[in-house]
Scaffold this active site. Structure first.
Site, mmCIF file in Angstrom:
data_model
loop_
_atom_site.group_PDB
_atom_site.id
_atom_site.type_symbol
_atom_site.label_atom_id
_atom_site.label_comp_id
_atom_site.label_asym_id
_atom_site.label_seq_id
_atom_site.Cartn_x
_atom_site.Cartn_y
_atom_site.Cartn_z
ATOM 1 N N ASP A 168 0.805 -1.224 0.000
ATOM 2 C CA ASP A 168 0.000 0.000 0.000
ATOM 3 C C ASP A 168 0.832 1.265 0.000
ATOM 4 O OD1 ASP A 168 -2.577 -0.958 -0.005
ATOM 5 O OD2 ASP A 168 -2.655 -1.204 2.164
HETATM 6 C C1 BGC Z 1 0.126 1.404 6.222
HETATM 7 C C2 BGC Z 1 -0.285 0.173 5.455
HETATM 8 C C3 BGC Z 1 -1.765 0.148 5.356
HETATM 9 C C4 BGC Z 1 -2.266 1.429 4.735
HETATM 10 C C5 BGC Z 1 -3.758 1.484 4.547
HETATM 11 C C6 BGC Z 1 -0.465 2.629 5.614
HETATM 12 O O1 BGC Z 1 -0.177 3.729 6.410
HETATM 13 O O2 BGC Z 1 1.515 1.505 6.279
HETATM 14 O O3 BGC Z 1 0.206 -0.995 6.083
HETATM 15 O O4 BGC Z 1 -2.174 -0.943 4.604
HETATM 16 O O5 BGC Z 1 -1.853 2.533 5.500
HETATM 17 O O6 BGC Z 1 -4.439 1.854 5.667
HETATM 18 C C1 NOJ Z 2 -1.929 -3.668 5.312
HETATM 19 C C2 NOJ Z 2 -3.066 -3.784 4.360
HETATM 20 O O1 NOJ Z 2 -4.203 -4.234 5.031
HETATM 21 C C3 NOJ Z 2 -2.756 -4.731 3.245
HETATM 22 O O2 NOJ Z 2 -3.806 -4.724 2.311
HETATM 23 C C4 NOJ Z 2 -1.463 -4.353 2.604
HETATM 24 O O3 NOJ Z 2 -1.217 -5.282 1.588
HETATM 25 C C5 NOJ Z 2 -0.337 -4.303 3.602
HETATM 26 N N1 NOJ Z 2 -0.687 -3.396 4.641
HETATM 27 C C6 NOJ Z 2 0.977 -3.892 2.987
HETATM 28 O O4 NOJ Z 2 0.986 -2.545 2.653
#
Ligand code: BGC
Ligand code: NOJ
Length: 832
Positions: free
Chosen positions: A506
């Site tokens: 993400d």
């Molecule tokens: C986090 C991710 C998460 C994303 C969506 C980011 O700040 O690092 O792990 O999936 O937010 O909420």
């Molecule tokens: C948490 C999110 O829920 C997931 O969808 C994502 O793949 C990981 N973070 C890595 O960014």
């Protein structure tokens, strides 16, 4: 290393027993399996909600409070040994919030229940918390026992604070909230009915199965404006105020006077419940039975019949114990579907108990509500839920089936989809929208896992809408086809998949060039026109899920479609070999300008884990030695004592062309944290490359049950967390974001299917273990499509992979797929 422990496993009862309330972080559990849910910490903190942690929050909780874990369901026990204040002992069985030192404390987190027991001055108070199957309430069975030789006079105060339903506005719209709160008190039941007179057709209640001697429903009256939960006025003075809340902050507190003779024990059953009823049944008639017009309804009082029915179902210890036994039987049945006996106690505990339990929890909550996810931000994730269901489908396949349809219903006609949806409405979440280009692939991944587990191809014929629009329905198979095509139709200059807003990572936001700290990386896409940003992670994911799609097409007689799809996969494999290989590992991506990410040419972030995992699992370039070289590089550059970091070296400066990833300090989260979710991808790639020793070594690093330093690890030792601080962090090994992580499902797949090697296949169970050379023999009992298989795997030659013979029900078997058949079966496997 710090050897201090805060508890231990009790495998016979499938419990984790916490013996010190001051864990390095609240160690929590989840209650409820469907509809009504609660989070509960080892000191009884937490909250309850109905289906949706944002829209139907029942009790209030303050995240990141001081002290930590503030708010929950609290029982205050007051023992007055004389007239003066000094002679009064006030304590809680779970230590908090009073924090009165206890003579003993124990919290047992079990399968969907928690039992907290405290002892003070020869009084034992034990509280069992659970949500009965299919019921909309949390049962709290309080047992008070006098361990002394004298009669004890005790005062028991319960406490819960109501949330005004919408957990988001509850925390921000005080100009309104302070005027809306409404309650009713009827005997021993306290009802919360804020906003009931308008559009809501639901209320909550808190009851106890005994007459009460007082109550409170107004927080200020009970606590005192300048007090805290550890010294509420009413409790400290041993005197309830019988307050009735009008606005401000409604609460529910019962007051009960208890006399206990020496050795005597008394049980009290509290119920925290939720009721929803049809609009026309919101109120009771003024005269029983007579409703000819709305004027016949008594709008002063809510219709309590449903609450009373539930209360009556749990008003005796016998009834509660029966419901508790049913819950235990439910878990016995679920966990009996896969049991391994490996000779390694920790591995058995992970595979047979805690990993499967966590898979149920992640299936239920996706990434919505934990002690790190506030329940207001995120609903169910498209990619997250597809992955979660793969860890759960063997438990309750019908629920996985329903979930697949819900998820697919949030897809768009071009194969793209909403990234998240709300569990209550099942509608796509507009705040975040779509454009994450890995998302569609996961629908294939989830659906195939479901069909392989169940053999139920009929799911493919289900008519499923786009964006929940009635009239737009096509078959689920068509959804899979357009999912596959979404990748094919969105290729970049190297014929690799365009990344869109982000792929699985993400935080690799290659089309978001943000200099504004008020912008969200997740939703800002300000530079995508003409973008060349491509993802090697999606390339690998596409090859893996594309092959699954081809195999599925073959199964259902769609040979032409299978051929077409195979061609696309072949081209993708070629594209990766030509443009996605950096010499010693797979590249991670190309950025907006077409520059390499995750290459030896880069100064920071030379190598990333995701593309090694996925291209490795896909076996891309295996004959040319690419998979092995990539795995060697992972060991060399990414591995550490606590697991493999996401990238290396970590980013030390902000790279606007990469987005959120470089916003994190080095060693945390997506910037070189040990992002546990992707370690199993490498482990599985290890098994593809027959590296059983490596697979096992990394598996142990990522399994919580092997954690040695509980203080450093900080979060629960019985479940996986999303991230452990990486080697570049200040405190490598420190865990964060426990419970709601895709790691659970992936650890399950890794252990059950790839290491222990029992894989559901269309025709039966494919036996393909990949173990460390030291593994000699193990057994797995697996229930599958009405059959029960007792599988014994022996490894006389000490190999890492390869099956030389299988005896199925006494007969030699050709190949290594054990046929799906009802009844009991024995399978004798010899590796070598
Ligand atoms: C986090 C991710 C998460 C994303 C969506 C980011 O700040 O690092 O792990 O999936 O937010 O909420
Ligand atoms: C948490 C999110 O829920 C997931 O969808 C994502 O793949 C990981 N973070 C890595 O960014």
């Amino acid at each position: 290393m710090n050897n201090k422990t805060y508890g231990h496993f009790d495998d016979a009862h499938r419990e984790y027993v916490i013996t010190d309330p001051q864990t390095p972080w609240p160690w929590i559990n989840y209650l409820g399996n469907e509809d009504f849910f609660s989070l509960i910490s080892n000191t009884a903190g937490g909250y309850s909600f109905f289906k949706d942690a944002k829209f139907r929050r029942i009790t209030r909780y303050r995240y990141n409070g001081v002290p930590m874990d503030n708010g929950g369901r609290y029982f205050y026990i007051v023992e007055e040994r004389g007239e003066s204040k000094e002679e009064r002992i006030v304590w809680n069985p779970g230590w908090k919030p009073c924090k009165t030192p206890l003579d003993s404390y124990e919290c047992r987190h079990g399968m969907s229940y928690t039992r907290i027991t405290g002892q003070k001055n020869s009084v034992e108070a034990s509280v069992l918390f659970f949500v009965p199957l299919k019921k909309w309430c949390e049962v709290q069975k309080v047992t008070l026992k006098n361990l002394s030789n004298e009669t004890k006079q005790l005062k028991l105060f319960s406490f819960a604070e109501w949330c005004l339903w919408n957990a988001a506005t509850d925390m921000e719209n005080f100009q309104r909230n302070f005027s809306t709160g409404e309650v009713e008190i009827d005997g021993s039941v306290i009802y919360h009915k804020t906003e009931y007179k308008e559009r809501r057709n639901h209320y909550a209640y808190y009851s106890v199965n005994t007459p009460i001697q007082g109550f409170d429903t107004d927080r200020e009256s009970f606590v005192g404006l300048y007090n805290e939960f550890d010294n509420p006025d009413a409790v400290m003075e041993g005197r309830p105020r019988n307050s009735v809340a009008h606005g401000w902050s409604p609460i529910a507190s019962h007051y009960i006077e208890v006399e206990l003779k020496p050795g005597e024990q008394k049980d009290f059953i509290f119920l925290l419940g939720y009721v929803e009823q049809p609009q026309e049944e919101k109120y009771a008639p003024k005269t029983p039975g007579l409703i000819t017009s709305l004027g016949d309804l008594d709008r002063t009082f809510i219709n309590k019949v449903r609450a009373q029915q539930t209360i009556a179902e749990f008003d005796t210890v016998e009834k509660v114990d029966k419901a508790f036994a049913e819950l235990a039987a439910f878990w016995d049945d679920l966990l009996d579907r896969y049991t391994a006996k490996t000779g390694n106690e920790a591995l058995d505990r992970m595979v047979n108990i805690w990993n499967q339990y966590q898979c149920m929890v992640t299936f239920n909550f996706s990434r919505s509500a934990s002690f790190f996810e506030s329940g207001v931000g995120r609903g169910m994730g498209f990619r997250d839920s597809n992955q979660d269901l793969v860890g759960f489908v063997h438990q309750i396949p019908s629920r996985a089936r329903e979930r697949i349809i819900d998820i697919a219903s949030t897809q768009f006609p071009d194969g793209g989809c909403y990234h998240q949806y709300q569990p209550l409405t099942k509608r796509g979440n507009n705040d975040i929208g779509g454009g994450f280009n890995d998302d569609p692939c996961w629908l294939i991944f989830g659906t195939v896992a479901y069909i392989k587990e169940t053999g139920d191809f009929s799911i493919l014929d289900e008519m499923v809408p786009f964006d929940n629009q009635p009239g737009s329905e096509v078959t689920l198979f068509d959804h899979l086809r357009i999912s596959f095509n979404h990748v094919v139709e969105n290729l970049g200059p190297h014929k690799l998949p365009l990344i869109g807003r982000a792929d699985w990572n993400d935080c690799l936001n290659l089309n978001c060039f943000s200099w504004d700290p008020n912008e969200s990386f997740q939703t800002t896409e300000n530079n995508s026109v003409g973008s060349k940003a491509e993802s090697l992670m999606i390339a690998g994911l596409f090859v893996v899920t594309g092959k699954q799609y081809v195999e599925l097409c073959q199964q259902i007689g769609k040979g032409v479609e299978a051929q077409r799809a195979q061609k696309e996969i072949d081209s993708m494999i070629e594209a990766v070999k030509q443009h996605g290989w950096d010499g010693e590992w797979y590249l991670r991506a190309y950025d907006f300008y077409g520059n390499k990410i995750g290459s030896n040419e880069c100064e920071e972030g030379k190598i990333f884990i995701e593309s090694q995992g996925w291209c490795g699992m896909a076996g891309i370039g295996q004959e040319e030695g690419m998979v092995d070289r990539a795995l060697d590089s992972c060991k060399k550059y990414l591995d550490s004592e606590h697991g493999m970091v996401l990238n290396n070296p970590a980013f030390t400066t902000y790279h606007v062309e990469m987005g959120e990833i470089s916003s994190y300090p080095a060693g945390y989260k997506e910037n070189a944290g040990i992002f546990c979710h992707n370690n199993p991808w490498v482990i599985i790639a290890d098994t593809v490359a027959a590296r059983g020793n490596d697979a096992w070594e990394l598996y142990q690093k990522i399994s919580p049950v092997f954690i040695k330093d509980q203080t450093l690890h900080k979060v629960e030792p019985y479940v996986n967390c999303q991230m452990v601080a990486g080697k570049d962090a200040a405190r490598p090994g420190e865990g964060k974001n426990s419970w709601l992580t895709g790691t659970a499902a992936w650890m399950w797949l890794t252990a059950s299917q790839y290491i222990l090697g029992i894989k559901p296949a269309y025709d039966g169970l494919l036996i393909d273990p990949c173990v460390p050379q030291t593994a000699k023999e193990y057994t797995v009992k697996r229930k599958f499509r009405g059959g029960e298989y007792l599988i014994t795997i022996r490894n006389p030659k000490g190999v890492q992979k390869g099956v030389s013979s299988i005896i199925f029900d006494g007969q030699p078997l050709q190949g290594n797929v054990v046929p799906a058949a009802e009844g009991s079966h024995t399978v004798e496997v010899t590796m070598g």
